[in-house]
Design an enzyme around this catalytic site. Structure first.
Site, mmCIF file in Angstrom:
data_model
loop_
_atom_site.group_PDB
_atom_site.id
_atom_site.type_symbol
_atom_site.label_atom_id
_atom_site.label_comp_id
_atom_site.label_asym_id
_atom_site.label_seq_id
_atom_site.Cartn_x
_atom_site.Cartn_y
_atom_site.Cartn_z
ATOM 1 C CE LYS A 39 -3.688 -2.168 2.421
ATOM 2 N NZ LYS A 39 -4.607 -2.158 3.501
ATOM 3 C CG ASP A 94 -7.442 0.108 3.572
ATOM 4 O OD1 ASP A 94 -8.252 -0.692 3.546
ATOM 5 O OD2 ASP A 94 -6.227 0.167 3.204
HETATM 6 P P1 NAP Z 1 1.794 -4.170 9.962
HETATM 7 O O1 NAP Z 1 1.791 -3.045 9.429
HETATM 8 O O2 NAP Z 1 2.625 -5.234 9.785
HETATM 9 O O3 NAP Z 1 1.584 -3.924 11.560
HETATM 10 C C1 NAP Z 1 1.404 -4.926 12.379
HETATM 11 C C2 NAP Z 1 1.472 -4.363 13.846
HETATM 12 O O4 NAP Z 1 1.299 -5.342 14.994
HETATM 13 C C3 NAP Z 1 2.448 -3.352 14.279
HETATM 14 O O5 NAP Z 1 1.947 -2.443 15.110
HETATM 15 C C4 NAP Z 1 3.494 -4.531 15.067
HETATM 16 O O6 NAP Z 1 4.150 -3.708 16.167
HETATM 17 C C5 NAP Z 1 2.419 -5.141 15.986
HETATM 18 N N1 NAP Z 1 2.870 -6.496 16.162
HETATM 19 C C6 NAP Z 1 2.863 -7.466 15.337
HETATM 20 N N2 NAP Z 1 3.434 -8.614 16.112
HETATM 21 C C7 NAP Z 1 3.443 -8.252 17.532
HETATM 22 C C8 NAP Z 1 3.828 -8.855 18.743
HETATM 23 N N3 NAP Z 1 4.363 -10.242 18.461
HETATM 24 N N4 NAP Z 1 3.623 -8.040 19.884
HETATM 25 C C9 NAP Z 1 3.249 -6.870 19.745
HETATM 26 N N5 NAP Z 1 2.885 -6.226 18.706
HETATM 27 C C10 NAP Z 1 3.005 -6.896 17.530
HETATM 28 O O7 NAP Z 1 0.238 -4.710 9.849
HETATM 29 P P2 NAP Z 1 -1.178 -3.788 9.437
HETATM 30 O O8 NAP Z 1 -1.588 -3.607 7.946
HETATM 31 O O9 NAP Z 1 -1.018 -2.704 10.198
HETATM 32 O O10 NAP Z 1 -2.343 -4.748 10.127
HETATM 33 C C11 NAP Z 1 -2.561 -4.735 11.483
HETATM 34 C C12 NAP Z 1 -3.862 -5.694 11.705
HETATM 35 O O11 NAP Z 1 -4.799 -5.047 11.184
HETATM 36 C C13 NAP Z 1 -3.770 -7.127 11.268
HETATM 37 O O12 NAP Z 1 -3.954 -7.911 12.215
HETATM 38 C C14 NAP Z 1 -4.491 -7.078 10.035
HETATM 39 O O13 NAP Z 1 -4.954 -8.346 9.677
HETATM 40 C C15 NAP Z 1 -5.608 -6.012 10.376
HETATM 41 N N6 NAP Z 1 -6.278 -5.337 9.339
HETATM 42 C C16 NAP Z 1 -7.543 -5.709 9.126
HETATM 43 C C17 NAP Z 1 -8.089 -4.850 8.107
HETATM 44 C C18 NAP Z 1 -9.621 -4.757 7.736
HETATM 45 O O14 NAP Z 1 -10.121 -4.588 6.655
HETATM 46 N N7 NAP Z 1 -10.238 -5.416 8.839
HETATM 47 C C19 NAP Z 1 -7.481 -3.985 7.176
HETATM 48 C C20 NAP Z 1 -5.969 -3.901 7.346
HETATM 49 C C21 NAP Z 1 -5.597 -4.482 8.597
HETATM 50 P P3 NAP Z 1 5.680 -3.169 15.878
HETATM 51 O O15 NAP Z 1 5.428 -1.847 14.990
HETATM 52 O O16 NAP Z 1 6.154 -3.222 16.998
HETATM 53 O O17 NAP Z 1 6.271 -4.096 14.689
#
Ligand code: NAP
Length: 267
Positions: A39, A94
């Site tokens: 993205k 989004d």
């Molecule tokens: P991303 O950019 O990879 O960010 C992941 C986030 O999770 C970061 O804040 C990361 O922290 C944290 N994290 C990952 N593993 C962790 C752990 N073991 N302990 C603590 N924190 C952890 O992913 P994203 O695109 O933002 O997506 C985040 C979530 O939103 C996902 O579950 C995704 O499925 C969901 N989502 C849903 C939709 C929807 O339409 N419903 C759309 C987009 C995303 P750090 O920064 O410290 O790495």
């Protein structure tokens, strides 16, 4: 809707995103969606940015356009035969899906509210900015990697000074806690926050961006605490519905899309 169209899934390595976009344009695709990790990369790879992509700093929807005989750019859906000159336009659908899902699933008015946001990845950043634009008054952010949350806080201070941004857990009550981390996706994941720092009965409602599994440990705890809770299905639905409207120029059939999503995701 009588459209002889298909929606296909392709796995593309980030280093080949430029080629994949060029290929889709050359094959006269109507448009496409992008997900993690494309993205932000796509911001520099599309030909034109819609205001939504410029505002939220990420592209999740692309529409291909063709130049007609009068020199006007029009969506490819308008052409019987694709014109020689085409280009890509990037949108973000989004961001608006987040307050819409929260409003509809939790009946919560974000304007003037207090929110604790967990996570500062791509979705966390979009949520933080969009919540500030929606008029959230107090926003606490917690992320494993604190500097990422701090950078978002700085951006909000510059762009939305009416929102008070804090790093860490609130000491009092909040109207809503949002999980924007990926904790809860995998079986056996722990909670996305420290319960001793923030007992969940201090939250008015809980929203988890995760939609599979249908109930994460975070949402289960919210249910046990008797708090209204919603998962990320409506967020997924509304970003998809908006993309569909961009491509087709027609209102999406939200009810039918929701049914299809539920059938496909939950069986
Ligand atoms: P991303 O950019 O990879 O960010 C992941 C986030 O999770 C970061 O804040 C990361 O922290 C944290 N994290 C990952 N593993 C962790 C752990 N073991 N302990 C603590 N924190 C952890 O992913 P994203 O695109 O933002 O997506 C985040 C979530 O939103 C996902 O579950 C995704 O499925 C969901 N989502 C849903 C939709 C929807 O339409 N419903 C759309 C987009 C995303 P750090 O920064 O410290 O790495």
């Amino acid at each position: 809707m009588g459209l002889n169209w298909r929606y296909l899934a392709h796995e593309v390595r980030p280093e080949y995103l430029r080629e994949a976009l060029a290929g889709a344009r050359r094959m006269n695709y109507i448009g496409l969606n992008l997900t993690v990790p494309h993205k932000v990369l796509a911001m520099d790879l599309v030909d034109v940015l819609d205001e939504t992509a410029e505002t939220w700093g990420a592209v999740n929807t692309v529409q291909f356009e063709g130049r007609d005989a009068k020199g006007q750019w029009r969506p490819l859906r308008d052409y019987e035969d694709a014109p020689a000159e085409t280009r890509s336009r990037g949108f973000n659908t989004d961001a608006d899906a987040i307050p819409r899902a929260i409003r509809e699933d939790l009946a919560l008015d974000l304007n003037g509210s207090k929110v604790l946001l967990l996570g500062a990845g791509g979705a966390g950043r979009t949520a933080a900015l969009r919540l500030a634009a929606e008029g959230v008054r107090e926003l606490w952010m917690v992320n494993r990697t604190t500097p990422k949350a701090a950078a978002i806080g700085e951006e909000i201070r510059n762009r939305y000074p009416q929102t008070n941004c804090h790093l860490g857990y609130p000491t009092g009550n909040v109207d809503l806690v949002i999980n924007a981390t990926s904790l809860g996706l995998a079986a056996g994941d722990c909670l996305p926050f420290e319960e001793r720092e923030f007992p969940l009965d201090r939250a008015g409602a809980a929203f988890d961006m995760i939609y599979r599994p249908v109930e994460t440990p975070f949402l289960r705890l919210a249910r046990v605490c008797g708090r209204p809770a919603a998962n990320g299905l409506a967020m997924l639905l509304y970003q998809g519905a908006k993309a569909f409207e961009i491509w087709t120029g027609q209102p999406a059939l939200i009810g039918r899309m929701r049914e299809a999503l539920e059938a496909n995701i939950y069986g």
